[in-house]
Enzyme design. Sequence first.
Site, PDB file in Angstrom:
ATOM      1  N   GLU A   7       0.834  -1.201   0.000  1.00 20.56           N
ATOM      2  CA  GLU A   7       0.000   0.000   0.000  1.00 20.56           C
ATOM      3  C   GLU A   7       0.871   1.255   0.000  1.00 20.56           C
ATOM      4  OE1 GLU A   7      -1.221   1.323   4.442  1.00 20.56           O
ATOM      5  OE2 GLU A   7      -1.868  -0.701   3.916  1.00 20.56           O
TER       6      GLU A   7
ATOM      7  N   CYS B 278      -3.292  -4.154   4.749  1.00 22.94           N
ATOM      8  CA  CYS B 278      -2.300  -5.176   5.106  1.00 22.94           C
ATOM      9  C   CYS B 278      -2.641  -6.568   4.587  1.00 22.94           C
ATOM     10  CB  CYS B 278      -2.138  -5.212   6.624  1.00 22.94           C
ATOM     11  SG  CYS B 278      -1.610  -3.621   7.309  1.00 22.94           S
TER      12      CYS B 278
ATOM     13  N   HIS C  26      -1.357 -11.445  11.676  1.00 25.23           N
ATOM     14  CA  HIS C  26      -0.975 -10.094  11.266  1.00 25.23           C
ATOM     15  C   HIS C  26      -0.758  -9.280  12.534  1.00 25.23           C
ATOM     16  CE1 HIS C  26      -0.936  -6.122   9.663  1.00 25.23           C
ATOM     17  NE2 HIS C  26      -2.110  -5.810  10.184  1.00 25.23           N
TER      18      HIS C  26
ATOM     19  N   ASN D   2       5.687  -2.414  13.092  1.00 23.75           N
ATOM     20  CA  ASN D   2       4.566  -2.691  12.195  1.00 23.75           C
ATOM     21  C   ASN D   2       5.053  -2.623  10.749  1.00 23.75           C
ATOM     22  OD1 ASN D   2       2.131  -2.895  10.870  1.00 23.75           O
ATOM     23  ND2 ASN D   2       1.249  -1.031  11.740  1.00 23.75           N
TER      24      ASN D   2
END
EC number: 2.3.3.10
Length: 455
Positions: free
Chosen positions: A86, A120, A255, A329
């Site tokens: 992204e 994600c 995740h 992250n």
Amino acid sequence: MAHWPEDVGIIGIEMIFPSLYVDQAELETYDEVSPGKYTMGLGQDKMGVCTDREDINSLCLTAVDKLMERNNIDYNDIGWLEVGTETILDKVKSVKTVLMQLFEESGNTDVEGIDTINACYRGTAALFNALIWIESSSWDGRYAIVVAADIAIYAKECSPTGGAGALLMLIGANAPIVIDRGVRASHMKHAYDFYKPDLMSEYPVVDGKLSVQCYLSALDHCYPRFCSKTEKYLKRCGKENTKIDLDYFDAFVFHSPYCKLVQKSVARLVLNDFIQYPEKYQDLQQLRNLKFEDTYFDRDIEKIFMDKSKQLFEKKTKPSLMLANQVGNMYTTSLYGGLVSLLISEDIGELAGKCICMFSYGSGFAASMFSLHISTDSSPGSTLSRLVTNLTHIKPQVQQRVKLSPGEFENIMEIREQNHHKAPYTPVASPNTLFPGTWYLESIDSMHRRKYKRV
């Protein structure tokens, strides 16, 4: 093709992350927040930092280059390359097309696949697309490469939840890590929990409370569906009366926007297990009429199931959080960084034969749960041995990073904010701090064309 290719899955993995990091405890002091807000509240110790010398293209160039070198793969043996990211630099030109310059010397331009997005989740979407290609009539026997890569950057008040990384998976038949067929479960809905409507900014718009609820709700929907599908699949394969519950899986990988959310997710699995098999939890019978929708922000319920799941978390999930804890992250990379952390957390003999449950989530939102089976052959020279051996550099590389002061980190973030999408532009950071073999941004000309070099 008369039959499915056998044992389609992961043959090789390459993982890269920034050579710079900031310490979260020092960041707590610098930001004048309460001690433990980032380290205990989020479960984060360190965070990877990219200067203006690194962008999504350079991360992916580095990762592809290293994957091919480390696995001794000829570029002509690649028939599919898809990028999940992204971190958008151009609304038209894909990262995949930038990566094709690595194929020029080989002359191989017959490579399908392109970029895919949705927060994600996109790395998982790219993986599923690669599997579809290999199991289709279009497959010509060559490998697929799946790229999951991102640079996660937030405005100052949320900056401790940043990070960056790129992970590549070499996908093919007769793999040492097989992706189980016929048992995926998904849950997709519309929500404005996390999104990036301003294309001139690297920062997202985040509804933190809604984002957590969407993540946990997606998990609540995917897990029972996944268990049901797995039971039905095994029944069709002649394995009657196989019970799919928390004991069936050897590891759970999630995740990971931040490690504390993963710990809460394991608690949700125990809650799901309790709803499905209440007889296993005699000390919780007073909660038998519990409804999921009433539990997302009930701290008493959360504490009960956090305590109940502690042993499960320590044994089956915590080993997957090393990179999340140390790098931060990584958006779409984080799930697969969790897989890498798990693979390097124990001896190869202990990995052999394990079944791993994977949960992928992307805001907006899209989620899927699927499973992997690791080969039982861990002997020297086996495909599993080669895969794991090619990951042994990761732990030392984590220790070799250069620490930034919080002030230096803040300055780097300000430079990125001021110069994002500027053209012409020459980055100001030195490439000397980058790991050997890293591709970096050399310059951007007046037409926004980016030029890269390798350390």
